[in-house]
Design a protein around this motif. Sequence first.
Motif, PDB file in Angstrom:
ATOM      1  N   ARG B  53       2.385   5.488   6.864  1.00  0.00           N
ATOM      2  CA  ARG B  53       3.477   4.669   7.410  1.00  0.00           C
ATOM      3  C   ARG B  53       3.970   3.669   6.365  1.00  0.00           C
ATOM      4  O   ARG B  53       4.541   2.643   6.716  1.00  0.00           O
ATOM      5  N   SER B  54       3.742   3.977   5.111  1.00  0.00           N
ATOM      6  CA  SER B  54       4.161   3.116   3.990  1.00  0.00           C
ATOM      7  C   SER B  54       3.685   1.681   4.173  1.00  0.00           C
ATOM      8  O   SER B  54       4.413   0.731   3.909  1.00  0.00           O
ATOM      9  N   GLY B  55       2.474   1.556   4.669  1.00  0.00           N
ATOM     10  CA  GLY B  55       1.886   0.231   4.782  1.00  0.00           C
ATOM     11  C   GLY B  55       2.179  -0.473   6.093  1.00  0.00           C
ATOM     12  O   GLY B  55       1.699  -1.576   6.334  1.00  0.00           O
ATOM     13  N   ASP B  56       2.968   0.168   6.956  1.00  0.00           N
ATOM     14  CA  ASP B  56       3.351  -0.477   8.211  1.00  0.00           C
ATOM     15  C   ASP B  56       2.248  -0.318   9.264  1.00  0.00           C
ATOM     16  O   ASP B  56       2.415   0.361  10.279  1.00  0.00           O
ATOM     17  N   ALA B  57       1.106  -0.924   8.989  1.00  0.00           N
ATOM     18  CA  ALA B  57       0.006  -0.964   9.953  1.00  0.00           C
ATOM     19  C   ALA B  57      -0.993  -1.976   9.425  1.00  0.00           C
ATOM     20  O   ALA B  57      -1.096  -2.189   8.223  1.00  0.00           O
ATOM     21  N   GLU B  58      -1.709  -2.603  10.345  1.00  0.00           N
ATOM     22  CA  GLU B  58      -2.753  -3.532   9.939  1.00  0.00           C
ATOM     23  C   GLU B  58      -4.088  -2.971  10.400  1.00  0.00           C
ATOM     24  O   GLU B  58      -4.246  -2.608  11.563  1.00  0.00           O
ATOM     25  N   VAL B  59      -5.030  -2.871   9.457  1.00  0.00           N
ATOM     26  CA  VAL B  59      -6.345  -2.310   9.774  1.00  0.00           C
ATOM     27  C   VAL B  59      -7.362  -3.449   9.802  1.00  0.00           C
ATOM     28  O   VAL B  59      -7.530  -4.169   8.816  1.00  0.00           O
ATOM     29  N   VAL B  60      -8.016  -3.604  10.957  1.00  0.00           N
ATOM     30  CA  VAL B  60      -8.975  -4.690  11.131  1.00  0.00           C
ATOM     31  C   VAL B  60     -10.358  -4.096  11.404  1.00  0.00           C
ATOM     32  O   VAL B  60     -10.522  -3.318  12.341  1.00  0.00           O
TER      33      VAL B  60
END
Lengths: 319, 250
Positions: B53-60
């Motif tokens: 997603r070309s960086g459009d996500a946050e992984v926690v």
Amino acid sequence: MRILVIAETDGVGLRQGSRSAVQFAREVAAKNGAELQLLVIGYDQRAVAEQVAAYGPVLLADAPTLEHPIAERYATVIAQAANNTHASLICAAATTYAKDVLVRAAGLLGGTMATEVVGHEWSGDKLLLRRPMYAGAVTATVTLSGPFPTVTVRSSAYPAAEPLPAPEPVTAIDVDANLIPVTTQYGGLASKANTRPDVTEARIVVSGGRAFKTTEEFEQYVGALADRLHGAAGTSRVLVDAGIVPNELQVGQTGKIVAPELYIALGISGAVQHLAGMKNSKVIVAINNDPDAPIFEVADYGLVADVREAVPELLDKLA
Amino acid sequence: MKILVPIKRVPDTDQRVRVADDMLHVETADMPFVVNPFDAIALEEAIRIREARSGDAEVVVIGVGGEEYEQELRTGLAMGADRACVVRCDTELDPWNVACILQQMVGRESPALVLMGKQAVDDDLGQTGPFLASLLQWPQATFASRIELQGEMLTVGRETDRGIETLTLPLPAVVTVDLRLNEPRYASLPSILKARQKQIEHVDVRELGVEIQPRLQVLKMESVFSQRRCQRVSNVDELLERLKAETKIL
């Protein structure tokens, strides 16, 4: 007291693994006097339920929305049945079905669960359960406290229950379609046509490991010996990861747990994760060209040889 | 979108575990720990989804336990997680307790997807994922060997005893992952160094209002030793003879 056995069926009748769960339930019931019931879930399963009734009274949840084993749907049905029957214990065989559906049901019922049980004992009225940990390096004795205790048992640890002299009744239970979540859709099952028995159900299992480099080679040696002995073909993780053998054949900590009368390991080195899946087999034969392979530590009979020479000779002499 | 990846620290699977003298735990002195291998696969998949997603996500990444979780959470950050959080809790937890804690963390973080291992290789219970899904009343897909995300829909290939099953489910969802989903990357040295600078967020379990009631209690642990003594045979004839004479199976 009531014990609810979640029946896993194969379109005809009760799967062999579920018969082990029935056996566990019968042993518990013999001690505490509980009544045993089997729950069959599906669509158009009346005939199957009649077959399952050979093992005890059946509750049948039959509805179009239950055609496929989708966890949200089946777990809701199991939780309702457990509540309505005031189940004191819920059990099933430790298959991928139960690891999906029944764990969710136990969650809906309050999260009281032990999986992969291989034995039980009593401390007064308290049921103590034995289960492996750390890939079988440790056996833990555990106890459950909370609502609706739920257990999955390894079919390798309990014999398959025998049918009763006469079948018990099948009772349909209401399925309230409004309460069943239908967000998840089933998209089919892709399985290679397997003419051999399942590794968990066969008397003899022939397993092949790293020594075999292609699907054809696996068939030529492992498959052929399995067929000659009317057994199942199994494998270790390496060949499944490499795409040589389908995952249904994987024996090990994260695959299937087997305990056949005879387990023949061909070209399997014996990683701890594989041993966890087969070390309780009654007789283990290992053939490997590495005399120091760890598989020999758990084997009863060991032959240091090239499987490409030993297997054709075995086929020849077993003809 | 936000993806939550709960990770568990477990003894390194290459090590031989020994039961401690109290017969309730395994010996942990000098024992190297790692991120549960299945959780590492879940984290890898979360990072790949973000990359797609070309960086459009946050992984926690989230750990539940003591101070010692810092090491595995830093491993998670070095692999590529955006944030790491430890829920501090000193009491022993069973999968139900962990699922209840994670439920509260999902409430705080509002992820669209929880990705986690199908089981931890220490207790091999395999309960936390489906428990969490049931508490959240979210759809679940267990044992994923293929995950495709299209808009708000997931298509998941699941490894079952009977073959690969396909499910389609809407977000938010809980997905537990199997071995063949991917091969987790190794963290590069620069990313390991960078991860050392990052803050690890702390949440005290008492803030979450979760009542810790043990459901599954370990009463005793015992080491298992092989009772077998391998008898070496020198050729196929001897093998068949002994099998026929001594086992009656053939």
